[in-house]
Design a protein around this motif. Structure first.
Motif, mmCIF file in Angstrom:
data_model
loop_
_atom_site.group_PDB
_atom_site.id
_atom_site.type_symbol
_atom_site.label_atom_id
_atom_site.label_comp_id
_atom_site.label_asym_id
_atom_site.label_seq_id
_atom_site.Cartn_x
_atom_site.Cartn_y
_atom_site.Cartn_z
ATOM 1 N N CYS A 1 -2.144 -1.571 0.990
ATOM 2 C CA CYS A 1 -1.742 -0.273 2.274
ATOM 3 C C CYS A 1 -3.475 0.376 2.210
ATOM 4 O O CYS A 1 -3.453 1.138 2.790
ATOM 5 C CB CYS A 1 -0.340 0.533 1.978
ATOM 6 N N CYS B 1 -1.219 0.827 -3.620
ATOM 7 C CA CYS B 1 -0.809 -0.521 -2.957
ATOM 8 C C CYS B 1 -2.095 -0.764 -2.737
ATOM 9 O O CYS B 1 -2.722 -0.249 -1.801
ATOM 10 C CB CYS B 1 0.131 -0.426 -1.848
ATOM 11 N N CYS C 1 5.726 -1.722 -3.474
ATOM 12 C CA CYS C 1 5.269 -0.602 -2.311
ATOM 13 C C CYS C 1 6.748 -0.807 -1.535
ATOM 14 O O CYS C 1 7.152 -1.590 -1.176
ATOM 15 C CB CYS C 1 3.806 -1.326 -1.661
ATOM 16 N N CYS D 1 6.291 0.682 1.511
ATOM 17 C CA CYS D 1 6.048 0.066 2.910
ATOM 18 C C CYS D 1 5.934 -1.375 2.873
ATOM 19 O O CYS D 1 6.729 -2.128 4.054
ATOM 20 C CB CYS D 1 4.941 1.204 3.398
ATOM 21 N N CYS D 2 5.015 -2.329 1.941
ATOM 22 C CA CYS D 2 4.780 -3.800 2.859
ATOM 23 C C CYS D 2 5.367 -4.833 1.558
ATOM 24 O O CYS D 2 5.438 -5.742 1.668
ATOM 25 C CB CYS D 2 3.503 -3.399 2.732
ATOM 26 N N ARG E 1 1.533 4.781 -2.572
ATOM 27 C CA ARG E 1 2.395 4.625 -1.958
ATOM 28 C C ARG E 1 3.570 5.032 -2.909
ATOM 29 O O ARG E 1 3.396 4.664 -3.842
ATOM 30 C CB ARG E 1 2.492 3.390 -1.555
HETATM 31 ZN ZN LIG Z 1 1.772 -1.004 0.291
#
Ligand SMILES: [Zn+2]
Length: 149
Positions: free
Chosen positions: A72, A69, A99, A101-102, A76
């Protein structure tokens, strides 16, 4: 290693604690000597940039189950364990996932034969031309095989 010094094969080998053959191997792989003279001399700066580019090309993500990513700046796992495979040419293409996370879209170039090893336990969909990541909730693997008629 000093950037503005030039090094013979022997000096470079000693300085970097590698075998002389390793230096010659680097030369074969694209490390440019200062000129065509003998003995062969390498500029410290070009050695350093050569080694740096080697390292960065080695930084290909290789952890199974992850993609890189860019937001990030880290490996990921795909959100929901879902990955798209976008064929680019016969036998290879890009993996695409969000991703976890984001939710940035991540890409990873793969050979089709490697997908199972690279993405164990993930649901891989074979994308057919258009992006399928937005708003998708369930895999739609049964396409139009069973058309009436
Ligand atoms: Zn990310």
């Amino acid at each position: 290693m000093k950037l503005h010094r030039s090094y013979s094969v022997e000096e470079l080998a000693r300085c970097l604690d590698v075998h002389k053959n390793t230096v010659r191997h680097w030369q074969a792989k694209g490390l440019e000597p200062i000129d065509k003279g003998r003995p062969v001399l390498f500029q410290g700066a070009s050695v350093r940039s050569f080694l740096a580019s080697r390292n960065s090309s080695r930084k290909q993500p290789c952890t199974p189950g992850t993609l890189y990513c860019f937001r990030c700046r880290s490996l990921r796992a795909p959100a929901l364990g879902m990955v798209d495979f976008v064929p680019m040419r016969p036998g290879s293409g890009n993996l695409r996932a969000l991703c976890e996370c984001c939710e940035t879209i991540m890409h990873r170039r793969v050979r089709e034969a490697d997908i199972a090893a690279i993405m164990p336990g993930c649901t891989v969909q074979f994308a057919q031309g258009q992006p399928r990541l937005s708003g998708q909730t369930a895999p739609s693997l049964n396409c139009d095989f069973k058309r009436q008629g």
